[in-house]
Scaffold this motif. Sequence first.
Motif, PDB file in Angstrom:
ATOM      1  N   ARG A   1      15.062  79.145 -79.838  1.00 23.71           N
ATOM      2  CA  ARG A   1      14.619  77.794 -79.473  1.00 23.71           C
ATOM      3  C   ARG A   1      13.105  77.739 -79.507  1.00 23.71           C
ATOM      4  O   ARG A   1      12.447  78.763 -79.630  1.00 23.71           O
ATOM      5  N   THR A   2      12.573  76.532 -79.368  1.00 24.22           N
ATOM      6  CA  THR A   2      11.122  76.374 -79.268  1.00 24.22           C
ATOM      7  C   THR A   2      10.793  75.593 -78.004  1.00 24.22           C
ATOM      8  O   THR A   2      11.594  74.788 -77.527  1.00 24.22           O
ATOM      9  N   ASP A   3       9.606  75.844 -77.477  1.00 28.16           N
ATOM     10  CA  ASP A   3       9.159  75.111 -76.291  1.00 28.16           C
ATOM     11  C   ASP A   3       8.584  73.762 -76.732  1.00 28.16           C
ATOM     12  O   ASP A   3       8.510  73.474 -77.932  1.00 28.16           O
ATOM     13  N   PRO A   4       8.170  72.906 -75.789  1.00 26.03           N
ATOM     14  CA  PRO A   4       7.645  71.577 -76.161  1.00 26.03           C
ATOM     15  C   PRO A   4       6.447  71.611 -77.121  1.00 26.03           C
ATOM     16  O   PRO A   4       6.218  70.667 -77.858  1.00 26.03           O
ATOM     17  N   LYS A   5       5.708  72.711 -77.112  1.00 24.54           N
ATOM     18  CA  LYS A   5       4.546  72.810 -78.007  1.00 24.54           C
ATOM     19  C   LYS A   5       4.911  73.395 -79.376  1.00 24.54           C
ATOM     20  O   LYS A   5       4.057  73.546 -80.231  1.00 24.54           O
TER      21      LYS A   5
ATOM     22  N   TYR B   1       6.211  76.508 -79.869  1.00 20.92           N
ATOM     23  CA  TYR B   1       6.193  77.970 -79.888  1.00 20.92           C
ATOM     24  C   TYR B   1       7.609  78.511 -79.709  1.00 20.92           C
ATOM     25  O   TYR B   1       8.395  77.965 -78.925  1.00 20.92           O
TER      26      TYR B   1
ATOM     27  N   ILE C   1      10.750  80.499 -78.431  1.00 20.43           N
ATOM     28  CA  ILE C   1      11.209  81.129 -77.188  1.00 20.43           C
ATOM     29  C   ILE C   1      12.200  82.204 -77.599  1.00 20.43           C
ATOM     30  O   ILE C   1      13.176  81.907 -78.292  1.00 20.43           O
TER      31      ILE C   1
ATOM     32  N   THR D   1      17.866  85.005 -75.344  1.00 16.20           N
ATOM     33  CA  THR D   1      18.252  85.910 -74.267  1.00 16.20           C
ATOM     34  C   THR D   1      19.181  86.974 -74.833  1.00 16.20           C
ATOM     35  O   THR D   1      20.022  86.679 -75.681  1.00 16.20           O
TER      36      THR D   1
END
Length: 117
Positions: A20-24, A26, A28, A31
Amino acid sequence: MVGAAASGHETVTVLGGTARTDPKGYPIPPTPPREIHGCTVQPTVMDQDIGRDRSGQVLEFRVLAPAGTVITSKDRVMIRGREFAVTAESFDWSVNRRPALRRHRPRVEFIAKRGEG
């Protein structure tokens, strides 16, 4: 049956999440998979009752995991060598309850479902 399945306790693997990606934007890291030991796995329907339609058949298990297990409806699990989707939020039977016996440990219940065919 020999081993864990014969004693009624099995190991269920919660598969790692997808990238996944964070709001910016980048990435993630996903897990890593984790194992839940001491689960009781029960079919929700008998072999002769398995729902069949044009899409194939549905296999569904009710899993009773040890108290304190955290699992969500977005998780995918591996049971008996097959991948299943958790279809609903888990239910923790220990919340707001006091066990009658000290050794009693209420469990966490969730349903895992898989379509085949």
